[in-house]
Design a protein around this motif. Structure first.
Motif, PDB file in Angstrom:
ATOM      1  N   ASP A  85      -1.874 -17.154 -25.328  1.00 24.72           N
ATOM      2  CA  ASP A  85      -2.996 -17.362 -25.297  1.00 24.72           C
ATOM      3  C   ASP A  85      -3.438 -18.007 -23.557  1.00 24.72           C
ATOM      4  O   ASP A  85      -4.471 -18.372 -23.328  1.00 24.72           O
ATOM      5  CB  ASP A  85      -3.885 -18.245 -26.471  1.00 24.72           C
ATOM      6  N   LEU A  86      -2.472 -18.531 -23.176  1.00 22.71           N
ATOM      7  CA  LEU A  86      -2.621 -19.089 -21.665  1.00 22.71           C
ATOM      8  C   LEU A  86      -1.957 -18.072 -20.577  1.00 22.71           C
ATOM      9  O   LEU A  86      -1.531 -18.488 -19.725  1.00 22.71           O
ATOM     10  CB  LEU A  86      -1.733 -20.542 -21.522  1.00 22.71           C
ATOM     11  N   ASP A  87      -1.919 -16.875 -21.115  1.00 22.31           N
ATOM     12  CA  ASP A  87      -1.385 -15.992 -19.912  1.00 22.31           C
ATOM     13  C   ASP A  87      -2.083 -15.935 -18.773  1.00 22.31           C
ATOM     14  O   ASP A  87      -3.085 -15.779 -18.782  1.00 22.31           O
ATOM     15  CB  ASP A  87      -1.456 -14.446 -20.640  1.00 22.31           C
ATOM     16  N   GLU A  88      -1.214 -16.137 -17.809  1.00 22.00           N
ATOM     17  CA  GLU A  88      -1.616 -16.212 -16.380  1.00 22.00           C
ATOM     18  C   GLU A  88      -2.326 -14.905 -15.963  1.00 22.00           C
ATOM     19  O   GLU A  88      -3.042 -15.045 -14.835  1.00 22.00           O
ATOM     20  CB  GLU A  88      -0.842 -16.943 -15.630  1.00 22.00           C
ATOM     21  N   TYR A  89      -1.950 -13.748 -16.552  1.00 20.01           N
ATOM     22  CA  TYR A  89      -2.376 -12.544 -15.986  1.00 20.01           C
ATOM     23  C   TYR A  89      -3.429 -12.100 -16.614  1.00 20.01           C
ATOM     24  O   TYR A  89      -3.972 -10.790 -16.199  1.00 20.01           O
ATOM     25  CB  TYR A  89      -1.320 -11.406 -16.326  1.00 20.01           C
ATOM     26  N   VAL A  90      -4.302 -12.751 -17.599  1.00 20.42           N
ATOM     27  CA  VAL A  90      -5.432 -12.240 -18.285  1.00 20.42           C
ATOM     28  C   VAL A  90      -6.595 -12.092 -17.252  1.00 20.42           C
ATOM     29  O   VAL A  90      -7.130 -10.852 -17.076  1.00 20.42           O
ATOM     30  CB  VAL A  90      -5.715 -12.922 -19.516  1.00 20.42           C
ATOM     31  N   TYR A  91      -6.805 -12.935 -16.481  1.00 22.74           N
ATOM     32  CA  TYR A  91      -7.895 -12.865 -15.536  1.00 22.74           C
ATOM     33  C   TYR A  91      -7.645 -11.744 -14.687  1.00 22.74           C
ATOM     34  O   TYR A  91      -8.643 -11.167 -14.371  1.00 22.74           O
ATOM     35  CB  TYR A  91      -7.976 -14.205 -14.761  1.00 22.74           C
ATOM     36  N   GLN A  92      -6.580 -11.584 -14.198  1.00 19.74           N
ATOM     37  CA  GLN A  92      -6.062 -10.320 -13.306  1.00 19.74           C
ATOM     38  C   GLN A  92      -6.260  -9.082 -13.941  1.00 19.74           C
ATOM     39  O   GLN A  92      -6.973  -8.322 -13.318  1.00 19.74           O
ATOM     40  CB  GLN A  92      -4.675 -10.644 -12.749  1.00 19.74           C
ATOM     41  N   ALA A  93      -6.117  -8.988 -15.189  1.00 21.60           N
ATOM     42  CA  ALA A  93      -6.315  -7.874 -15.934  1.00 21.60           C
ATOM     43  C   ALA A  93      -7.819  -7.346 -16.252  1.00 21.60           C
ATOM     44  O   ALA A  93      -8.237  -6.182 -16.035  1.00 21.60           O
ATOM     45  CB  ALA A  93      -5.700  -7.785 -17.280  1.00 21.60           C
ATOM     46  N   LEU A  94      -8.669  -8.549 -16.392  1.00 22.20           N
ATOM     47  CA  LEU A  94     -10.230  -8.483 -16.349  1.00 22.20           C
ATOM     48  C   LEU A  94     -10.745  -7.841 -15.058  1.00 22.20           C
ATOM     49  O   LEU A  94     -11.491  -6.826 -14.978  1.00 22.20           O
ATOM     50  CB  LEU A  94     -10.753  -9.561 -16.757  1.00 22.20           C
ATOM     51  N   ARG A  95     -10.110  -8.471 -14.012  1.00 23.30           N
ATOM     52  CA  ARG A  95     -10.721  -8.083 -12.668  1.00 23.30           C
ATOM     53  C   ARG A  95     -10.295  -6.746 -12.623  1.00 23.30           C
ATOM     54  O   ARG A  95     -10.638  -5.901 -11.479  1.00 23.30           O
ATOM     55  CB  ARG A  95     -10.153  -8.852 -11.642  1.00 23.30           C
ATOM     56  N   ALA A  96      -8.868  -6.460 -12.986  1.00 22.75           N
ATOM     57  CA  ALA A  96      -8.476  -4.805 -12.781  1.00 22.75           C
ATOM     58  C   ALA A  96      -9.394  -3.723 -13.397  1.00 22.75           C
ATOM     59  O   ALA A  96      -9.172  -2.585 -13.124  1.00 22.75           O
ATOM     60  CB  ALA A  96      -7.119  -4.942 -13.243  1.00 22.75           C
ATOM     61  N   GLY A  97     -10.016  -4.171 -14.218  1.00 26.76           N
ATOM     62  CA  GLY A  97     -10.838  -3.207 -15.075  1.00 26.76           C
ATOM     63  C   GLY A  97     -10.860  -3.167 -16.479  1.00 26.76           C
ATOM     64  O   GLY A  97     -11.472  -2.436 -17.304  1.00 26.76           O
ATOM     65  N   ALA A  98     -10.171  -4.203 -17.256  1.00 29.47           N
ATOM     66  CA  ALA A  98      -9.719  -4.349 -18.606  1.00 29.47           C
ATOM     67  C   ALA A  98     -11.365  -4.523 -19.273  1.00 29.47           C
ATOM     68  O   ALA A  98     -11.940  -5.458 -18.535  1.00 29.47           O
ATOM     69  CB  ALA A  98      -8.760  -5.344 -19.101  1.00 29.47           C
ATOM     70  N   SER A  99     -11.485  -3.992 -20.410  1.00 31.22           N
ATOM     71  CA  SER A  99     -12.757  -4.157 -21.096  1.00 31.22           C
ATOM     72  C   SER A  99     -12.911  -5.509 -21.990  1.00 31.22           C
ATOM     73  O   SER A  99     -13.665  -5.707 -22.901  1.00 31.22           O
ATOM     74  CB  SER A  99     -13.400  -3.126 -21.693  1.00 31.22           C
ATOM     75  N   GLY A 100     -11.413  -5.890 -22.404  1.00 29.38           N
ATOM     76  CA  GLY A 100     -11.584  -6.835 -23.356  1.00 29.38           C
ATOM     77  C   GLY A 100     -10.218  -7.505 -23.409  1.00 29.38           C
ATOM     78  O   GLY A 100      -9.171  -7.267 -22.730  1.00 29.38           O
ATOM     79  N   PHE A 101      -9.853  -8.540 -24.172  1.00 30.15           N
ATOM     80  CA  PHE A 101      -8.564  -9.403 -24.408  1.00 30.15           C
ATOM     81  C   PHE A 101      -8.720  -9.934 -25.842  1.00 30.15           C
ATOM     82  O   PHE A 101      -9.453 -10.472 -26.399  1.00 30.15           O
ATOM     83  CB  PHE A 101      -8.702 -10.517 -23.605  1.00 30.15           C
ATOM     84  N   LEU A 102      -7.291  -9.804 -26.307  1.00 30.46           N
ATOM     85  CA  LEU A 102      -7.177 -10.031 -27.775  1.00 30.46           C
ATOM     86  C   LEU A 102      -5.756 -10.365 -27.792  1.00 30.46           C
ATOM     87  O   LEU A 102      -4.949 -10.053 -27.121  1.00 30.46           O
ATOM     88  CB  LEU A 102      -7.469  -8.898 -28.903  1.00 30.46           C
ATOM     89  N   GLY A 199     -23.546  -1.471  -9.830  1.00 26.44           N
ATOM     90  CA  GLY A 199     -22.307  -0.359  -9.859  1.00 26.44           C
ATOM     91  C   GLY A 199     -21.015  -0.778 -10.518  1.00 26.44           C
ATOM     92  O   GLY A 199     -19.689  -0.793 -10.277  1.00 26.44           O
ATOM     93  N   LEU A 200     -21.132  -1.338 -11.874  1.00 24.67           N
ATOM     94  CA  LEU A 200     -20.344  -1.839 -12.959  1.00 24.67           C
ATOM     95  C   LEU A 200     -20.276  -0.947 -13.984  1.00 24.67           C
ATOM     96  O   LEU A 200     -21.076  -0.144 -14.236  1.00 24.67           O
ATOM     97  CB  LEU A 200     -20.574  -3.451 -13.221  1.00 24.67           C
ATOM     98  N   ARG A 201     -18.707  -1.088 -14.500  1.00 23.56           N
ATOM     99  CA  ARG A 201     -18.637   0.003 -15.669  1.00 23.56           C
ATOM    100  C   ARG A 201     -18.885  -0.626 -16.917  1.00 23.56           C
ATOM    101  O   ARG A 201     -19.169   0.133 -17.836  1.00 23.56           O
ATOM    102  CB  ARG A 201     -17.167   0.442 -15.525  1.00 23.56           C
ATOM    103  N   ASP A 202     -18.781  -1.711 -17.276  1.00 18.47           N
ATOM    104  CA  ASP A 202     -19.156  -2.299 -18.426  1.00 18.47           C
ATOM    105  C   ASP A 202     -19.394  -3.953 -18.455  1.00 18.47           C
ATOM    106  O   ASP A 202     -19.612  -4.597 -17.396  1.00 18.47           O
ATOM    107  CB  ASP A 202     -18.185  -2.182 -19.541  1.00 18.47           C
ATOM    108  N   ARG A 203     -19.816  -4.427 -19.858  1.00 14.83           N
ATOM    109  CA  ARG A 203     -20.395  -5.933 -19.820  1.00 14.83           C
ATOM    110  C   ARG A 203     -19.320  -6.818 -19.177  1.00 14.83           C
ATOM    111  O   ARG A 203     -19.396  -7.774 -18.806  1.00 14.83           O
ATOM    112  CB  ARG A 203     -20.620  -6.235 -21.374  1.00 14.83           C
ATOM    113  N   THR A 204     -17.949  -6.662 -19.553  1.00 15.86           N
ATOM    114  CA  THR A 204     -17.037  -7.317 -19.035  1.00 15.86           C
ATOM    115  C   THR A 204     -16.916  -7.556 -17.642  1.00 15.86           C
ATOM    116  O   THR A 204     -16.675  -8.642 -16.922  1.00 15.86           O
ATOM    117  CB  THR A 204     -15.459  -6.997 -19.412  1.00 15.86           C
TER     118      THR A 204
END
Length: 220
Positions: A85-102, A199-204
């Motif tokens: 739950d403290l994964d340092e890469y989660v924020y990077q993944a969201l910026r890369a285009g991920a729509s969610g995190f679990l 010019g965004l793809r989704d809510r995230t």
């Protein structure tokens, strides 16, 4: 049916998720991949609706794989899964285009609901890490500012800006409608216009935009 691709370098994880999701009447597991490189190829071949993506994998990690998948297939939604739950890469993944995190310890119901939420175009952030992610948004913006063009923000109406801020605070369309005392259909229209204008793809991605544009502050 929601078509799902499971990407993880651990066989037991892939098989476990496949069994859990395969039991759902509205979800079909169409394939599996053992690393990011294979995931990119599988998405191109299978065209899944949702990709369950591990972050830490050999050959091509989940962040880079997400970036390539989103660039090649705008319709694919990536749901990032991690043990930490403290994964340092989660924020990077969201910026890369991920729509969610679990988190990987999510229950079968949470996993299935997560797939449905992401497939529907909603944002999904695990409640246990939302505050940490918001803090990370702020730290990243302060350390390496990436302010969106003011022209983009200026294209939004006052109400659209208000809706964007509420999206970033994690509210659903129904919650935003209740907050603003308008119909949910009206909010859906606002959200669609916001995504088109920015010019965004989704809510995230809209939430990321709002934080990086300093429209939302930590605790705000």
């Amino acid at each position: 049916m929601i078509r799902v691709l499971i990407v993880d370098d651990q066989m037991m994880v892939r098989e476990g998720f496949s069994v859990l999701l395969g039991a759902m009447p509205d979800i079909e597991v169409v394939g599996e991949a053992v690393n990011g490189r294979e995931a990119v190829a599988q998405v191109a071949a299978l065209r899944p609706d949702v990709v369950l993506m591990d972050i830490r994998m050999p050959e091509l990690n989940g962040i880079d794989a997400t970036r390539e998948i989103v660039a090649a297939n705008a319709d694919a939604k990536v749901l990032v899964l991690t043990t930490f739950d403290l994964d340092e890469y989660v924020y990077q993944a969201l910026r890369a285009g991920a729509s969610g995190f679990l988190l990987k310890d999510a229950s079968a119901r949470q996993l299935a609901d997560g797939v449905r939420v992401v497939a529907a175009g909603e944002a999904l952030l695990a409640p246990t890490v939302t505050k940490r992610l918001i803090t990370e948004f702020a730290k990243s913006a302060a350390a390496s500012p990436r302010p969106p063009a003011m022209a983009q923000i200026g294209e939004l109406t006052e109400r659209e800006t208000e809706v964007l801020v509420l999206i970033a605070q994690g509210l659903s369309n129904a919650e935003i409608a209740d907050h603003l005392v308008v119909a949910e259909s009206t909010i859906k229209t606002h959200v669609s216009r916001i995504l088109v204008k920015l010019g965004l793809r989704d809510r995230t991605q809209a939430a990321v935009f709002a934080y990086e544009a300093r429209l939302v502050q930590v605790g705000g």
